[in-house]
Design a protein around this motif. Sequence first.
Motif, PDB file in Angstrom:
ATOM      1  N   GLY A 139       0.781  -1.271  -0.139  1.00  0.00           N
ATOM      2  CA  GLY A 139      -0.109   0.034   0.092  1.00  0.00           C
ATOM      3  C   GLY A 139       0.765   1.294  -0.019  1.00  0.00           C
ATOM      4  N   ASP A 140       0.463   2.319  -0.642  1.00  0.00           N
ATOM      5  CA  ASP A 140       1.128   3.605  -0.564  1.00  0.00           C
ATOM      6  C   ASP A 140       0.377   4.581   0.619  1.00  0.00           C
ATOM      7  OD1 ASP A 140       2.725   2.835  -2.707  1.00  0.00           O
ATOM      8  OD2 ASP A 140       1.084   3.537  -4.278  1.00  0.00           O
ATOM      9  N   THR A 141       1.152   5.337   1.016  1.00  0.00           N
ATOM     10  CA  THR A 141       0.466   6.376   1.905  1.00  0.00           C
ATOM     11  C   THR A 141       1.381   7.562   2.051  1.00  0.00           C
ATOM     12  OG1 THR A 141      -0.040   6.701   4.288  1.00  0.00           O
ATOM     13  CG2 THR A 141       1.908   5.654   4.056  1.00  0.00           C
ATOM     14  N   ASP A 142       0.965   8.730   2.101  1.00  0.00           N
ATOM     15  CA  ASP A 142       1.812  10.041   2.186  1.00  0.00           C
ATOM     16  C   ASP A 142       2.696  10.119   3.118  1.00  0.00           C
ATOM     17  OD1 ASP A 142       0.314  10.968  -0.194  1.00  0.00           O
ATOM     18  OD2 ASP A 142      -0.840  12.362   0.926  1.00  0.00           O
ATOM     19  N   VAL A 143       2.178   9.529   4.186  1.00  0.00           N
ATOM     20  CA  VAL A 143       3.027   9.766   5.598  1.00  0.00           C
ATOM     21  C   VAL A 143       2.854   8.524   6.346  1.00  0.00           C
ATOM     22  CG1 VAL A 143       3.749  11.163   7.598  1.00  0.00           C
ATOM     23  CG2 VAL A 143       3.114  12.239   5.784  1.00  0.00           C
ATOM     24  N   LEU A 144       4.018   7.792   6.895  1.00  0.00           N
ATOM     25  CA  LEU A 144       3.911   6.723   7.634  1.00  0.00           C
ATOM     26  C   LEU A 144       4.497   7.090   9.099  1.00  0.00           C
ATOM     27  CD1 LEU A 144       3.695   3.982   8.810  1.00  0.00           C
ATOM     28  CD2 LEU A 144       6.182   3.546   7.782  1.00  0.00           C
ATOM     29  N   VAL A 145       3.555   7.498  10.336  1.00  0.00           N
ATOM     30  CA  VAL A 145       4.108   7.696  11.425  1.00  0.00           C
ATOM     31  C   VAL A 145       4.302   6.402  12.170  1.00  0.00           C
ATOM     32  CG1 VAL A 145       3.537   8.879  13.652  1.00  0.00           C
ATOM     33  CG2 VAL A 145       2.871   9.758  11.479  1.00  0.00           C
ATOM     34  N   ILE A 146       5.601   6.137  12.752  1.00  0.00           N
ATOM     35  CA  ILE A 146       5.891   5.023  13.289  1.00  0.00           C
ATOM     36  C   ILE A 146       6.067   5.542  15.054  1.00  0.00           C
ATOM     37  CG2 ILE A 146       7.892   3.363  13.848  1.00  0.00           C
ATOM     38  CD1 ILE A 146       8.774   3.986  10.970  1.00  0.00           C
ATOM     39  N   GLY A 147       5.077   4.859  15.680  1.00  0.00           N
ATOM     40  CA  GLY A 147       4.974   4.984  17.169  1.00  0.00           C
ATOM     41  C   GLY A 147       3.677   5.560  17.690  1.00  0.00           C
ATOM     42  N   GLY A 148       3.079   4.683  18.561  1.00  0.00           N
ATOM     43  CA  GLY A 148       1.734   5.033  18.934  1.00  0.00           C
ATOM     44  C   GLY A 148       1.485   5.774  20.230  1.00  0.00           C
ATOM     45  N   GLY A 149       2.491   6.533  20.900  1.00  0.00           N
ATOM     46  CA  GLY A 149       2.287   7.109  22.026  1.00  0.00           C
ATOM     47  C   GLY A 149       1.907   8.354  21.721  1.00  0.00           C
ATOM     48  N   VAL A 150       1.727   9.405  22.856  1.00  0.00           N
ATOM     49  CA  VAL A 150       1.234  10.698  22.576  1.00  0.00           C
ATOM     50  C   VAL A 150       1.622  11.613  21.439  1.00  0.00           C
ATOM     51  CG1 VAL A 150       2.382  12.032  24.029  1.00  0.00           C
ATOM     52  CG2 VAL A 150      -0.066  12.540  23.995  1.00  0.00           C
ATOM     53  N   THR A 151       3.044  11.554  21.198  1.00  0.00           N
ATOM     54  CA  THR A 151       3.708  12.105  20.155  1.00  0.00           C
ATOM     55  C   THR A 151       3.277  11.770  18.806  1.00  0.00           C
ATOM     56  OG1 THR A 151       5.612  12.812  21.591  1.00  0.00           O
ATOM     57  CG2 THR A 151       5.894  13.081  19.320  1.00  0.00           C
ATOM     58  N   GLY A 152       3.260  10.489  18.713  1.00  0.00           N
ATOM     59  CA  GLY A 152       2.972   9.819  17.408  1.00  0.00           C
ATOM     60  C   GLY A 152       1.439   9.944  17.081  1.00  0.00           C
ATOM     61  N   THR A 153       0.725   9.994  17.817  1.00  0.00           N
ATOM     62  CA  THR A 153      -0.913   9.950  17.694  1.00  0.00           C
ATOM     63  C   THR A 153      -1.129  11.425  17.410  1.00  0.00           C
ATOM     64  OG1 THR A 153      -1.421  10.075  20.093  1.00  0.00           O
ATOM     65  CG2 THR A 153      -1.626   7.929  18.831  1.00  0.00           C
ATOM     66  N   GLY A 154      -0.509  12.322  18.206  1.00  0.00           N
ATOM     67  CA  GLY A 154      -0.563  13.967  17.831  1.00  0.00           C
ATOM     68  C   GLY A 154      -0.078  14.271  16.547  1.00  0.00           C
ATOM     69  N   ILE A 155       0.873  13.592  16.110  1.00  0.00           N
ATOM     70  CA  ILE A 155       1.377  13.946  14.654  1.00  0.00           C
ATOM     71  C   ILE A 155       0.728  13.529  13.717  1.00  0.00           C
ATOM     72  CG2 ILE A 155       3.165  13.443  13.113  1.00  0.00           C
ATOM     73  CD1 ILE A 155       5.027  13.364  15.445  1.00  0.00           C
ATOM     74  N   ALA A 156       0.113  12.253  13.895  1.00  0.00           N
ATOM     75  CA  ALA A 156      -0.891  11.733  12.926  1.00  0.00           C
ATOM     76  C   ALA A 156      -2.327  12.541  12.822  1.00  0.00           C
ATOM     77  CB  ALA A 156      -1.312  10.490  13.544  1.00  0.00           C
ATOM     78  N   ARG A 157      -2.570  12.990  14.041  1.00  0.00           N
ATOM     79  CA  ARG A 157      -4.013  13.843  14.120  1.00  0.00           C
ATOM     80  C   ARG A 157      -3.673  15.340  13.470  1.00  0.00           C
ATOM     81  NH1 ARG A 157      -5.923  18.229  18.490  1.00  0.00           N
ATOM     82  NH2 ARG A 157      -8.006  18.202  17.945  1.00  0.00           N
ATOM     83  N   ASP A 158      -2.435  15.818  13.598  1.00  0.00           N
ATOM     84  CA  ASP A 158      -2.288  17.076  13.029  1.00  0.00           C
ATOM     85  C   ASP A 158      -2.268  17.131  11.423  1.00  0.00           C
ATOM     86  OD1 ASP A 158      -0.950  19.563  12.032  1.00  0.00           O
ATOM     87  OD2 ASP A 158      -0.240  20.103  14.175  1.00  0.00           O
TER      88      ASP A 158
END
Length: 416
Positions: free
Chosen positions: A3-22
Amino acid sequence: MNGDTDVLVIGGGVTGTGIARDLALRGVDVTLAEREGLSAGASGRSHGLLHSGARYAESDPDGARECLEENCILREIAGECVRETQGLFVQRAEDDPAYFEEKRAACEEIGIPVEVVDGETARDAVPGLADEVERAMWVPDGVVIPSRLVAANAADARDHGARILPHAPVTSMARDGDRIAAVHLGGDVDETLAPTYVVNAAGAHAGKIAEMAGVSVEMRPTRGVMISVVLDGLEPVLNRCRDPADGDIIVPHDDEVVLGTTSVPVGDPDDYDRSEWEIEETVAECATMLPAVADAERVRTWWGVRPLYEPEEAERGGRGISRGFHRLDHVDHAADGSERTENLVSVVGGKLTTYRRMAEATADLVCDRLGVDADCSTADSQLPGANSSSELDAFVREFDGQGPTDADIVGRNESG
């Protein structure tokens, strides 16, 4: 599956989920991968303090201002993810009064609201406070319920199109010249992605993820113990007003309090000693502020590993120094000869309180690299479910995001 994705965020803590949300709120196609359930790392294994900035006021005024600003934002957007408890810095007879005055003056200079009271007044406000407390200082500290905060950020990212993949460890990366071309996720996913950009937000494991990508991120992780004991009725966060040391913070929950913490270097964030002396010393030191915790029933004990960045620790060093966050753009060759990587950024360090600011700075860089012209809106957008603890707790279950910090709070009011 590929699969393709624009951005892959690695890490599901508050920083990673905050980045994914933003990023998702800016219209970017995002996939977030976490090797375990969300909050499995430092976010869900913290003491859960919502900093006012007072702890760092004299050592790092800029960092303290960031804490104060983000504290105010979280109170507006996070609802039942935080508790507005206030905080009390207490000075015992043996503590240096000059340190108290330095902290008070620094708080006032920064704009952190403070109110100094004598020991008797403090004991009236906090029943059971030690007789040896001579004076104290009220500050606007609070309490974070991290499992809810992480899950709410993930839910908002998902609601805006992101894929949230718990139990999806990164098993390998493949390069094509100066770029990461493919990332394989194992676990429940077993999928290879071809991301346009990769964000390494893996906390204490950021060095291992960087190594997979052919770059170097030097980490100096340290462990800290937390002990939750039965104690009802404590309202404010208690901080010992001295140079930061073991056992200098007590964080209130409903009918429990969390005692913390220690700071001991570890070589491997997955494999480290958990020493009994850390528990005993933390309890004993916290009892100098609130004697009842010494004999209180211990409910659970856990360790967290701080994702500290080696160069900053080497330069500034010293327990209690406010750890800033570092956004490492790997577009340039590193001095150690690691590969130039055009589509990778690592974000390390920082504090739970300032996660949203860390995410904004990282998302700004990613959007610049992707040519996305969209501003951050996370400071003004309330998190989903913020006003409903049951809805937030449902998010926690959805993403397998229960950490030990708030295990006594999340889901406790659900009917059978």
